[in-house]
Design an enzyme around this catalytic site. Structure first.
Site, PDB file in Angstrom:
ATOM      1  N   GLY A  59       0.699  -1.330  -0.085  1.00  0.00           N
ATOM      2  CA  GLY A  59      -0.041   0.050  -0.089  1.00  0.00           C
ATOM      3  C   GLY A  59       0.795   1.406   0.036  1.00  0.00           C
ATOM      4  N   CYS A  60       0.169   2.393  -0.265  1.00  0.00           N
ATOM      5  CA  CYS A  60       0.995   3.640  -0.426  1.00  0.00           C
ATOM      6  C   CYS A  60       1.478   4.053   0.961  1.00  0.00           C
ATOM      7  CB  CYS A  60      -0.053   4.713  -1.052  1.00  0.00           C
ATOM      8  SG  CYS A  60      -1.575   4.751  -0.173  1.00  0.00           S
TER       9      CYS A  60
END
Length: 334
Positions: free
Chosen positions: A153-154
């Protein structure tokens, strides 16, 4: 040439992937797809994302027969909602496709995690077990060998890249949990319009306090509990993470610098700034993560900056593809 298909092509990350696939010397873009009921079906991707005009003019089609699409694909990127990736990935995997999933559907191996944080019960534990976690700088062997790569994920990317070198080298006092405050641009909420990401409504504010789904993702893959607070910023793209940690007794600034330098030597997507302070504008529209740090006494503050749509999503997915197939890591990314 690897026939490469993008599912979820109408979104921001899908458009970035289309640009990269078109640029990659070893890939050919074999199809762009959206959900069967999407209003974007039948339009060209250049109509949806003007920057792709005269670059990628392929029509975005409705995905009505994933098994047939699988037969025409070597590689599939899933830039889709979590529950959609959960349902689609096994279809492509069983057909022998190499899958890179940008959603959270296969990132975390933990009982009850998906019920609690994603609102669905995971039905494919066999593929969950086989998935490699796509944090490119740290899981290269797994990425090389796995048929399914669950791209990190970011926020977890920005956070883990800042913490892992110190944690792995035993330089942290983990009795005091790392505290992560991270701010993301509005594009992190996706392309679909809502009051939350309306221009006049966006204001710097925290959200998901103590219950954001990225906290357990970060903690599990670090092997260390953290306090994580995300913030929504009034800018388009980028993430800036500020991580406050306590150093183990006797740890020196030289040891800290050495840990970062050793961890990221030969890792071209990470740029170390030492005691310089990373800025979002330096990483915007790039595949890089910039990392800087300051030590004072027994505490350290590490700052990392990434483009949430690139190093936090699409360029990391392509970086994982390059690692998997043995291409130079930044192929098609610069």
């Amino acid at each position: 040439m690897l026939k490469t298909t993008i599912i979820g092509a109408s979104g921001y990350t899908g458009a970035e992937l289309a640009f990269m696939v078109n640029k990659h010397p070893q890939l050919t873009l074999s199809g762009l797809y959206v959900s069967a009921n999407s209003v974007d079906a039948g339009k060209t991707i250049a109509q949806l994302h003007g920057k792709l005009a005269n670059v990628v003019d392929m029509v975005v089609n409705a995905l009505t027969d994933p098994k047939q699409v699988a037969q025409d694909s070597d590689v599939v990127f899933l830039a889709t909602a979590h529950e959609v990736s959960h349902d689609l990935a096994p279809i492509f995997l069983e057909a022998g496709c190499q899958v890179f999933d940008l959603s959270g559907a296969f990132r975390v191996k933990s009982d009850g995690f998906y019920d609690t944080f994603y609102g669905f019960e995971h039905q494919f534990n066999n593929w969950l077990d086989k998935a490699a976690y796509g944090l490119a700088e740290w899981n290269q062997e797994e990425i090389k060998n796995a048929p399914l790569v669950a791209v990190a994920g970011c926020y977890p990317t920005a956070s883990q890249l800042a913490i892992k070198p110190l944690l792995v080298d035993g330089l942290l006092d983990t009795q005091q949990w790392p505290v992560i405050n991270a701010t993301s641009g509005v594009s992190g909420a996706g392309r679909k319009a809502s009051m939350t990401n309306s221009f006049c409504e966006v204001s710097l504010q925290p959200y998901g306090v103590f219950n954001h789904r990225h906290q357990p993702e970060i903690a599990q893959h670090l092997g260390c509990d953290v306090i994580f607070t995300p913030h929504l910023g009034n800018f388009k793209r980028g993430i800036l993470a500020t991580v406050t940690m306590k150093l183990a007794q006797g740890v020196t600034e030289q040891q800290v610098a050495q840990a970062f330098e050793q961890a990221y030597q030969g890792k071209p997507a990470v740029r170390l700034k030492g005691d310089g302070i990373p800025r979002i504008q330096d990483v915007e529209n790039t595949p890089f993560c910039d990392i800087g740090w300051k030590v004072q006494g027994e505490h350290i503050i590490v700052i990392s900056a990434i483009d949430n749509l690139l190093k936090g999503a699409s360029s990391q997915a392509m970086q994982c593809l390059n690692i998997h197939y043995g291409y130079p890591e930044l192929t098609a990314l610069l």
